[in-house]
Scaffold this motif. Structure first.
Motif, PDB file in Angstrom:
ATOM      1  N   ARG A  79       9.988 -22.142 -25.796  1.00 40.33           N
ATOM      2  CA  ARG A  79      10.151 -22.497 -24.385  1.00 40.33           C
ATOM      3  C   ARG A  79       9.376 -21.512 -23.523  1.00 40.33           C
ATOM      4  O   ARG A  79       9.272 -20.327 -23.845  1.00 40.33           O
ATOM      5  CB  ARG A  79      11.634 -22.469 -23.994  1.00 40.33           C
ATOM      6  N   VAL A  80       8.838 -21.999 -22.413  1.00 40.93           N
ATOM      7  CA  VAL A  80       8.157 -21.160 -21.418  1.00 40.93           C
ATOM      8  C   VAL A  80       8.677 -21.551 -20.054  1.00 40.93           C
ATOM      9  O   VAL A  80       8.753 -22.735 -19.723  1.00 40.93           O
ATOM     10  CB  VAL A  80       6.621 -21.352 -21.459  1.00 40.93           C
ATOM     11  N   ALA A  81       9.048 -20.563 -19.250  1.00 42.65           N
ATOM     12  CA  ALA A  81       9.576 -20.839 -17.915  1.00 42.65           C
ATOM     13  C   ALA A  81       9.067 -19.789 -16.947  1.00 42.65           C
ATOM     14  O   ALA A  81       8.889 -18.619 -17.307  1.00 42.65           O
ATOM     15  CB  ALA A  81      11.098 -20.864 -17.916  1.00 42.65           C
ATOM     16  N   ARG A  82       8.830 -20.200 -15.727  1.00 46.85           N
ATOM     17  CA  ARG A  82       8.437 -19.285 -14.657  1.00 46.85           C
ATOM     18  C   ARG A  82       9.692 -18.659 -14.077  1.00 46.85           C
ATOM     19  O   ARG A  82      10.677 -19.341 -13.762  1.00 46.85           O
ATOM     20  CB  ARG A  82       7.694 -20.073 -13.566  1.00 46.85           C
ATOM     21  N   ASN A  83       9.702 -17.345 -13.961  1.00 48.49           N
ATOM     22  CA  ASN A  83      10.865 -16.643 -13.430  1.00 48.49           C
ATOM     23  C   ASN A  83      10.970 -16.837 -11.925  1.00 48.49           C
ATOM     24  O   ASN A  83       9.961 -16.879 -11.216  1.00 48.49           O
ATOM     25  CB  ASN A  83      10.791 -15.150 -13.778  1.00 48.49           C
ATOM     26  N   ASP A  84      12.186 -16.932 -11.439  1.00 46.79           N
ATOM     27  CA  ASP A  84      12.425 -17.196 -10.026  1.00 46.79           C
ATOM     28  C   ASP A  84      12.500 -15.933  -9.179  1.00 46.79           C
ATOM     29  O   ASP A  84      12.605 -16.011  -7.957  1.00 46.79           O
ATOM     30  CB  ASP A  84      13.733 -17.989  -9.851  1.00 46.79           C
ATOM     31  N   ASP A  85      12.486 -14.749  -9.806  1.00 38.68           N
ATOM     32  CA  ASP A  85      12.590 -13.523  -9.028  1.00 38.68           C
ATOM     33  C   ASP A  85      11.258 -13.198  -8.364  1.00 38.68           C
ATOM     34  O   ASP A  85      10.273 -13.920  -8.479  1.00 38.68           O
ATOM     35  CB  ASP A  85      13.063 -12.363  -9.908  1.00 38.68           C
ATOM     36  N   ASP A  86      11.226 -12.078  -7.657  1.00 40.71           N
ATOM     37  CA  ASP A  86      10.020 -11.710  -6.911  1.00 40.71           C
ATOM     38  C   ASP A  86       8.843 -11.366  -7.821  1.00 40.71           C
ATOM     39  O   ASP A  86       7.691 -11.383  -7.383  1.00 40.71           O
ATOM     40  CB  ASP A  86      10.324 -10.509  -6.010  1.00 40.71           C
ATOM     41  N   ALA A  87       9.119 -11.050  -9.081  1.00 41.19           N
ATOM     42  CA  ALA A  87       8.022 -10.698  -9.985  1.00 41.19           C
ATOM     43  C   ALA A  87       7.108 -11.892 -10.232  1.00 41.19           C
ATOM     44  O   ALA A  87       5.898 -11.742 -10.376  1.00 41.19           O
ATOM     45  CB  ALA A  87       8.578 -10.179 -11.303  1.00 41.19           C
ATOM     46  N   GLY A  88       7.677 -13.078 -10.271  1.00 45.81           N
ATOM     47  CA  GLY A  88       6.873 -14.280 -10.440  1.00 45.81           C
ATOM     48  C   GLY A  88       6.181 -14.381 -11.782  1.00 45.81           C
ATOM     49  O   GLY A  88       5.169 -15.064 -11.909  1.00 45.81           O
ATOM     50  N   ASP A  89       6.718 -13.699 -12.799  1.00 41.85           N
ATOM     51  CA  ASP A  89       6.077 -13.751 -14.109  1.00 41.85           C
ATOM     52  C   ASP A  89       6.735 -14.834 -14.970  1.00 41.85           C
ATOM     53  O   ASP A  89       7.447 -15.696 -14.460  1.00 41.85           O
ATOM     54  CB  ASP A  89       6.152 -12.383 -14.795  1.00 41.85           C
ATOM     55  N   TYR A  90       6.493 -14.773 -16.266  1.00 41.22           N
ATOM     56  CA  TYR A  90       6.963 -15.817 -17.166  1.00 41.22           C
ATOM     57  C   TYR A  90       7.870 -15.227 -18.242  1.00 41.22           C
ATOM     58  O   TYR A  90       7.700 -14.070 -18.648  1.00 41.22           O
ATOM     59  CB  TYR A  90       5.789 -16.530 -17.839  1.00 41.22           C
ATOM     60  N   THR A  91       8.797 -16.034 -18.699  1.00 35.92           N
ATOM     61  CA  THR A  91       9.626 -15.683 -19.843  1.00 35.92           C
ATOM     62  C   THR A  91       9.381 -16.688 -20.954  1.00 35.92           C
ATOM     63  O   THR A  91       9.509 -17.899 -20.746  1.00 35.92           O
ATOM     64  CB  THR A  91      11.115 -15.668 -19.488  1.00 35.92           C
ATOM     65  N   VAL A 130      -8.877 -25.015 -16.426  1.00 40.32           N
ATOM     66  CA  VAL A 130      -8.720 -23.642 -16.910  1.00 40.32           C
ATOM     67  C   VAL A 130      -7.575 -22.938 -16.186  1.00 40.32           C
ATOM     68  O   VAL A 130      -6.764 -22.238 -16.802  1.00 40.32           O
ATOM     69  CB  VAL A 130     -10.039 -22.861 -16.749  1.00 40.32           C
ATOM     70  N   ALA A 131      -7.498 -23.101 -14.869  1.00 39.98           N
ATOM     71  CA  ALA A 131      -6.381 -22.570 -14.080  1.00 39.98           C
ATOM     72  C   ALA A 131      -5.736 -23.764 -13.388  1.00 39.98           C
ATOM     73  O   ALA A 131      -6.054 -24.067 -12.234  1.00 39.98           O
ATOM     74  CB  ALA A 131      -6.864 -21.526 -13.076  1.00 39.98           C
ATOM     75  N   PRO A 132      -4.828 -24.469 -14.043  1.00 39.92           N
ATOM     76  CA  PRO A 132      -4.420 -25.798 -13.589  1.00 39.92           C
ATOM     77  C   PRO A 132      -3.545 -25.841 -12.349  1.00 39.92           C
ATOM     78  O   PRO A 132      -3.542 -26.846 -11.646  1.00 39.92           O
ATOM     79  CB  PRO A 132      -3.661 -26.356 -14.792  1.00 39.92           C
ATOM     80  N   ASN A 133      -2.793 -24.760 -12.055  1.00 35.55           N
ATOM     81  CA  ASN A 133      -1.911 -24.785 -10.883  1.00 35.55           C
ATOM     82  C   ASN A 133      -1.680 -23.365 -10.412  1.00 35.55           C
ATOM     83  O   ASN A 133      -0.712 -22.707 -10.805  1.00 35.55           O
ATOM     84  CB  ASN A 133      -0.586 -25.471 -11.218  1.00 35.55           C
ATOM     85  N   ALA A 134      -2.586 -22.880  -9.554  1.00 37.24           N
ATOM     86  CA  ALA A 134      -2.509 -21.499  -9.096  1.00 37.24           C
ATOM     87  C   ALA A 134      -1.327 -21.245  -8.171  1.00 37.24           C
ATOM     88  O   ALA A 134      -0.950 -20.098  -7.953  1.00 37.24           O
ATOM     89  CB  ALA A 134      -3.805 -21.117  -8.389  1.00 37.24           C
ATOM     90  N   VAL A 135      -0.734 -22.290  -7.618  1.00 35.75           N
ATOM     91  CA  VAL A 135       0.399 -22.126  -6.699  1.00 35.75           C
ATOM     92  C   VAL A 135       1.710 -22.041  -7.472  1.00 35.75           C
ATOM     93  O   VAL A 135       2.482 -21.090  -7.318  1.00 35.75           O
ATOM     94  CB  VAL A 135       0.437 -23.280  -5.676  1.00 35.75           C
ATOM     95  N   ARG A 136       1.977 -23.031  -8.292  1.00 33.69           N
ATOM     96  CA  ARG A 136       3.231 -23.067  -9.046  1.00 33.69           C
ATOM     97  C   ARG A 136       3.175 -22.244 -10.331  1.00 33.69           C
ATOM     98  O   ARG A 136       4.198 -21.754 -10.802  1.00 33.69           O
ATOM     99  CB  ARG A 136       3.579 -24.516  -9.393  1.00 33.69           C
ATOM    100  N   CYS A 137       1.997 -22.115 -10.899  1.00 38.04           N
ATOM    101  CA  CYS A 137       1.857 -21.395 -12.173  1.00 38.04           C
ATOM    102  C   CYS A 137       0.713 -20.390 -12.098  1.00 38.04           C
ATOM    103  O   CYS A 137      -0.283 -20.493 -12.834  1.00 38.04           O
ATOM    104  CB  CYS A 137       1.621 -22.371 -13.312  1.00 38.04           C
ATOM    105  N   PRO A 138       0.805 -19.401 -11.213  1.00 33.76           N
ATOM    106  CA  PRO A 138      -0.268 -18.397 -11.159  1.00 33.76           C
ATOM    107  C   PRO A 138      -0.279 -17.553 -12.428  1.00 33.76           C
ATOM    108  O   PRO A 138       0.763 -17.254 -13.009  1.00 33.76           O
ATOM    109  CB  PRO A 138       0.124 -17.556  -9.934  1.00 33.76           C
ATOM    110  N   GLY A 139      -1.466 -17.191 -12.848  1.00 33.12           N
ATOM    111  CA  GLY A 139      -1.576 -16.389 -14.061  1.00 33.12           C
ATOM    112  C   GLY A 139      -1.475 -17.181 -15.335  1.00 33.12           C
ATOM    113  O   GLY A 139      -1.445 -16.600 -16.423  1.00 33.12           O
TER     114      GLY A 139
END
Length: 237
Positions: free
Chosen positions: A11-23, A180-189
């Protein structure tokens, strides 16, 4: 760099905290049928697996639906047979076999009796499932030369390569760059590096192409998304 064997990403999910990274939830094999799951956090995520795998990661796939469904997969089927007397230098196209190709190694007696894709590959796969004896007899009957081979080995892949879906106004260069970078707003990085979204689909050159583009985009400073235009209401009389 560390390569983890016997691991996969469940599973891959975008974290909702201010870090904005992935788990990432990683599944590791422990023994024959035992697995353990553990989380991994990251700020940059390079996705190098087929679209059908990413579709299972609901946490991010809902933001990538357009690019995930922009391509479709195709099947491939290889049939190899062994014959010490088979002719060399044969590369014969055939409507049912696809291609018949001789071995390129003088010390090997194995040759490629059939190399097919798409519906033809599916035909050979389904024929072998229904009747292995009939499959082999039909295959031998269509070879461009006689063979003394008594049996053959077949390898079938239902999702062997990808192709862009045909849509009006399609531009290959723009499609590759956007994927290559499909969604820079919802999925940056998050970056896609795969033959599926390349201009050289079905070849390793496509994976190398998108890998280089993904690394280049990852090194660029993050850009702020452009503000959306305000809605303009028009009164209809």
């Amino acid at each position: 760099m560390v390569i983890q064997r016997h691991h996969d990403v469940a599973r891959v999910a975008r974290n909702d905290d201010d870090a904005g990274d992935y788990t990432l939830i990683v599944r590791a094999r422990k023994g024959a049928n035992d697995f353990e799951h553990y989380p991994v956090r990251c700020t940059r995520l390079f996705v190098c697996v087929p679209p059908r795998v990413v579709l299972g990661w609901v946490g991010v796939s809902r933001h990538l639906r357009s690019v995930l469904h922009a391509v479709e997969s195709g099947s491939l089927n290889h049939v190899y047979a062994e014959d010490a007397a088979h002719p060399r230098g044969v590369h014969a196209p055939h409507p049912l076999l696809g291609q018949t190709v001789s071995s390129q190694y003088e010390s090997s007696h194995w040759f490629q009796a059939s190399y097919s894709g798409g519906r033809v590959a599916d035909l050979w796969h389904h024929l072998r499932l229904s009747s292995p004896k009939r499959w082999w007899s039909v295959l031998r009957a269509h070879l461009p030369f006689a063979t003394s081979a008594a049996e053959a080995a077949m390898h079938y892949w239902p999702h062997a390569y990808h192709r862009w879906r045909a849509v009006p106004g399609f531009d290959l260069r723009t499609a590759v760059e956007d994927a290559v970078a499909p969604n820079a707003v919802r999925c940056p990085g998050l970056f896609l590096a795969n033959e599926a979204w390349s201009s050289n689909q079905a070849w390793i050159e496509g994976a190398l192409e998108t890998a280089e583009k993904a690394l280049r985009r990852a090194r660029e400073p993050p850009s702020s998304p452009s503000p959306s235009r305000p809605l303009r209401w028009v009164r209809l009389e």
